[in-house]
Design an enzyme around this catalytic site. Structure first.
Site, PDB file in Angstrom:
ATOM      1  N   ALA A  26     -61.108  76.005   5.871  1.00 47.21           N
ATOM      2  CA  ALA A  26     -60.828  76.141   7.407  1.00 47.21           C
ATOM      3  C   ALA A  26     -61.601  75.948   8.791  1.00 47.21           C
ATOM      4  O   ALA A  26     -62.129  75.677   9.138  1.00 47.21           O
ATOM      5  CB  ALA A  26     -58.973  76.165   7.560  1.00 47.21           C
ATOM      6  N   HIS A  53     -57.509 105.457  17.230  1.00 48.11           N
ATOM      7  CA  HIS A  53     -56.648 106.236  15.922  1.00 48.11           C
ATOM      8  C   HIS A  53     -55.462 106.437  16.219  1.00 48.11           C
ATOM      9  O   HIS A  53     -54.829 106.533  17.800  1.00 48.11           O
ATOM     10  CB  HIS A  53     -57.647 108.213  16.248  1.00 48.11           C
ATOM     11  CG  HIS A  53     -56.611 108.872  15.352  1.00 48.11           C
ATOM     12  ND1 HIS A  53     -56.567 108.718  14.206  1.00 48.11           N
ATOM     13  CD2 HIS A  53     -55.332 109.865  15.099  1.00 48.11           C
ATOM     14  CE1 HIS A  53     -55.816 109.698  13.403  1.00 48.11           C
ATOM     15  NE2 HIS A  53     -54.727 110.383  13.826  1.00 48.11           N
TER      16      HIS A  53
END
Length: 483
Positions: free
Chosen positions: A337, A462
């Site tokens: 798509a 992080h």
């Protein structure tokens, strides 16, 4: 007198409606001809409703394993009718959304089936629209106001965006009862206790993953040597190990030779390693690929070149006949798509005379939303080696990532492939939790021609799964920190 448009798009799927909206934005008088559903197969019977099913399966899986997270959950169950109803509701909502977007952008919608009656240099393209020969599978949402009648329409430019349908193998024709395509697999009346999936591409593996998670006994039969044949072999091997750990049976280098319908299911003869094996199951899902919808458009009649069911186009979607274009599945692989949407934009902008660039197909990502997820872009390690380049390969396992461990998803791998001489990122391949959301980072990097140096000096947040992308790059150059 025929209604006349600047651009007429045949097909209201992802490629078609995006092309139509972009055309309207650029000032073109635009219409879309659609025979069944706005949003096409992707929105109504593919990408979107399958993700809704898989989300239900994912939550069911977590509920079954609540104790792993310190939770006490009474034995969970499910109502397959309610699961399907939710999936169909998601599609219906987005189907209506496409209609709203077309109306907002003043794009006319012509309901019916189109045939190109006349094309050439001597005038506009003529398109005849009549009653659809394909029955509508489900009732339409209220359609946007616009041109709704059948008749003849003229346009300076006609874009064919008619999508694709399931490929059918002789002798294994779907009957909607015991042999399914993705249409039937998406809305089962009852949960089968066992099923066989023929084909291990994205469609086959996603359904195999859904039904196995919901408790069915699942066997996957793949003709080629590896499951998920288009993926990097190492990534496919990691995925296969996890599938089998979940209880899925996988047969590769295996051919379905014969299917016999029984009163309560199917009997499938599989040829593998020079021997025959007979499998029995309640249902068979045929997932052996798709083929473009090029029939009935009179393409050959007006001289459009069609090669093995694919319309031949250049980098801007132009066919060999002036005024006729093609995008999406009918214009060739990859049949995705997001590829169709981008092709639609390129095609319309080229018609407008804007500067465009042909799509780089090696930079189109592929995603499979099974458990674990699989995502990739660019060359596999094997293809990179075949190209004759000297390469550097980096790897980082999920089990060394703090966020993956905290999520309870320690199984997976991130793999990156670089040109050893230039530092060019040639490919990135992932298997594990949420990798379909991570792959875009590598897609952007490839599009910007980013080298290993920029990626190494990028700061990743992080704790996140994305840190594994950084570590994989570091590993390719002997600098991985956390393993």
């Amino acid at each position: 007198m025929a209604d006349t448009y600047d651009i007429l798009v045949i097909g209201g799927g992802p490629g078609g409606y995006v092309a139509a909206i972009r055309a309207a934005q650029l000032g073109f008088k635009t219409a879309v001809v659609e025979r069944e559903h706005l949003g096409g197969i992707c929105l109504n019977w593919g990408c979107i409703p399958t993700k809704a099913l898989l989300r239900s399966a994912e939550i069911f899986h977590y509920a079954e394993h609540g104790e792993s997270y310190g939770l006490t959950i009474e034995k969970p169950g499910f109502d397959i009718g309610a699961v399907v109803k939710r999936s169909r509701g998601v599609s219906a909502q987005l189907n209506g959304g496409v209609g709203f977007l077309l109306k907002k952008n003043k794009v006319d919608v012509i309901w019916g089936e189109a045939k190109i009656a006349k094309a050439g240099k001597d005038g506009p393209v003529e398109v005849e629209v009549g009653a659809s020969k394909k029955p509508v599978v489900e009732p339409q949402n209220p359609v946007p106001k616009g041109v709704l009648g059948h008749g003849t329409y003229k346009a300076r430019h006609v874009i064919v965006a008619t999508g694709a349908r399931p490929r059918v193998l002789p002798g294994i024709e779907p009957d909607g009862e015991r042999i399914w395509t993705y249409f039937e697999a998406m809305k089962p009346k009852a949960m089968p206790r066992s099923l066989i999936v023929m084909g291990s591409g994205a469609i086959g593996i996603e359904f195999a993953s859904f039904y196995r998670t919901m408790g069915a006994e699942v066997t996957v039969v793949e003709l080629l040597p590896q499951v998920l044949p288009v993926e990097d072999a190492e990534i496919a091997a990691v995925a296969r190990k996890q599938f089998e750990k979940q209880g899925m049976k996988i047969l590769t280098d295996a051919k379905v030779a014969k299917v016999v319908k029984l009163g309560d299911g199917v009997e499938v003869t599989v040829e593998i390693g020079g021997k025959s094996e007979v499998l029995k199951a309640e249902r068979l899902i045929s997932a052996v690929g798709v083929q473009g919808n090029t029939e009935g458009l009179n393409l050959e009649g007006v001289g459009v070149k069609v090669e093995r069911g694919i319309i031949a186009v250049d980098g801007a979607g132009r066919t060999n006949v002036e005024g006729i274009y093609a995008i999406g599945d009918v214009a060739g692989a990859p049949m995705l798509a997001h590829k169709a949407e981008h092709e639609g934009t390129i095609c319309v902008e080229a018609i407008k005379g804007l500067e465009t660039h042909p799509m780089k197909k090696t930079q189109i990502p592929g995603c499979t939303y099974c458990q674990p997820q699989v995502a990739s872009v660019g060359l596999t390690e094997a293809k990179a080696k075949e190209s004759g380049r000297e390469i550097k390969v980096g790897r980082f396992k999920f089990q060394a990532n703090g966020k993956a461990i905290a999520l309870g998803e320690p199984e997976g791998l991130v793999k990156t492939i670089f040109d050893a001489r230039t530092g060019e990122l040639l490919g990135a391949h992932m298997v594990g939790a949420e990798v379909t959301e991570l792959i875009q980072g590598f897609v952007i990097a490839m599009g910007l021609e980013t080298t290993e140096e920029e990626l190494i000096h990028s700061v990743f947040p992080h704790p996140t799964l994305s840190e594994m992308m950084h570590e994989s790059v570091l590993d390719a150059y002997g600098r991985a920190i956390h393993m």
